[in-house]
Write a protein that holds these residues in place. Structure first.
Motif, PDB file in Angstrom:
ATOM      1  N   THR A   6       0.856  -1.184   0.000  1.00  0.00           N
ATOM      2  CA  THR A   6       0.000   0.000   0.000  1.00  0.00           C
ATOM      3  C   THR A   6       0.891   1.232   0.000  1.00  0.00           C
ATOM      4  N   VAL A   7       0.368   2.295  -0.598  1.00  0.00           N
ATOM      5  CA  VAL A   7       1.041   3.589  -0.591  1.00  0.00           C
ATOM      6  C   VAL A   7      -0.020   4.661  -0.352  1.00  0.00           C
ATOM      7  N   GLU A   8       0.449   5.836  -0.004  1.00  0.00           N
ATOM      8  CA  GLU A   8      -0.472   6.923   0.328  1.00  0.00           C
ATOM      9  C   GLU A   8      -0.974   7.695  -0.887  1.00  0.00           C
ATOM     10  N   ASN A   9      -0.140   7.796  -1.939  1.00  0.00           N
ATOM     11  CA  ASN A   9      -0.505   8.652  -3.063  1.00  0.00           C
ATOM     12  C   ASN A   9       0.180   8.203  -4.353  1.00  0.00           C
ATOM     13  N   LEU A  11       2.428   9.705  -6.161  1.00  0.00           N
ATOM     14  CA  LEU A  11       3.870   9.937  -6.178  1.00  0.00           C
ATOM     15  C   LEU A  11       4.612   8.749  -5.560  1.00  0.00           C
ATOM     16  N   GLN A  12       4.126   8.267  -4.429  1.00  0.00           N
ATOM     17  CA  GLN A  12       4.724   7.075  -3.813  1.00  0.00           C
ATOM     18  C   GLN A  12       4.523   5.851  -4.704  1.00  0.00           C
ATOM     19  N   ALA A  13       3.362   5.763  -5.346  1.00  0.00           N
ATOM     20  CA  ALA A  13       3.099   4.640  -6.249  1.00  0.00           C
ATOM     21  C   ALA A  13       4.110   4.640  -7.391  1.00  0.00           C
ATOM     22  N   LYS A  14       4.391   5.795  -7.949  1.00  0.00           N
ATOM     23  CA  LYS A  14       5.356   5.901  -9.047  1.00  0.00           C
ATOM     24  C   LYS A  14       6.728   5.403  -8.605  1.00  0.00           C
ATOM     25  N   ALA A  15       7.163   5.806  -7.431  1.00  0.00           N
ATOM     26  CA  ALA A  15       8.466   5.384  -6.914  1.00  0.00           C
ATOM     27  C   ALA A  15       8.504   3.867  -6.710  1.00  0.00           C
ATOM     28  N   GLU A  16       7.435   3.295  -6.166  1.00  0.00           N
ATOM     29  CA  GLU A  16       7.389   1.843  -5.933  1.00  0.00           C
ATOM     30  C   GLU A  16       7.340   1.079  -7.254  1.00  0.00           C
ATOM     31  N   LYS A  19      10.744   0.807  -8.635  1.00  0.00           N
ATOM     32  CA  LYS A  19      11.496  -0.236  -7.932  1.00  0.00           C
ATOM     33  C   LYS A  19      11.100  -1.625  -8.452  1.00  0.00           C
ATOM     34  N   LYS A  99      -5.961   4.705   0.835  1.00  0.00           N
ATOM     35  CA  LYS A  99      -4.649   4.319   0.314  1.00  0.00           C
ATOM     36  C   LYS A  99      -4.784   3.708  -1.074  1.00  0.00           C
TER      37      LYS A  99
END
Length: 108
Positions: A6-9, A11-16, A19, A99
């Protein structure tokens, strides 16, 4: 292999997602879920990830989805992306909190 998080937004989804790609997953292996359909579609389009069942859905499936709750639909889609029923229930609760859920599955 299935990876879930899970991610908050977005932007975090893009980073994950970046990866996951570094680990060998392709955009076709990665699914992003949000409780709100429009948010989910916008994020999937922006991050070029897959949408579970969208291509396969015909008229009868669309009609059926109109009578099924969003939670039921999300749990079914997450199961189709590789989660167990119990995992889908757990992650649907995270969606209820606003989320995003990311599932990467090379076998989906």
């Amino acid at each position: 292999m299935t990876v879930k998080m899970t991610v908050e937004n977005a932007l975090q989804a893009k980073a994950e997602i970046e990866k996951l790609e570094a680990q060998g997953f392709t955009h076709d292996d990665i699914y992003v879920f949000a409780h709100d359909k429009r948010r989910e579609a916008d994020i999937a389009d922006a991050l070029d990830t897959e949408k579970v069942g969208m291509a396969e859905q015909g008229f009868l499936n669309n009609l059926k989805n109109m009578t099924v709750s969003r939670g039921d639909q999300l749990r079914a889609e997450m199961a189709a992306a590789g989660l167990t029923k119990e995992e889908a229930e757990e992650y649907e609760e995270e969606l209820d909190k606003g989320k995003l859920v990311i599932i990467a599955n090379k076998n989906a």
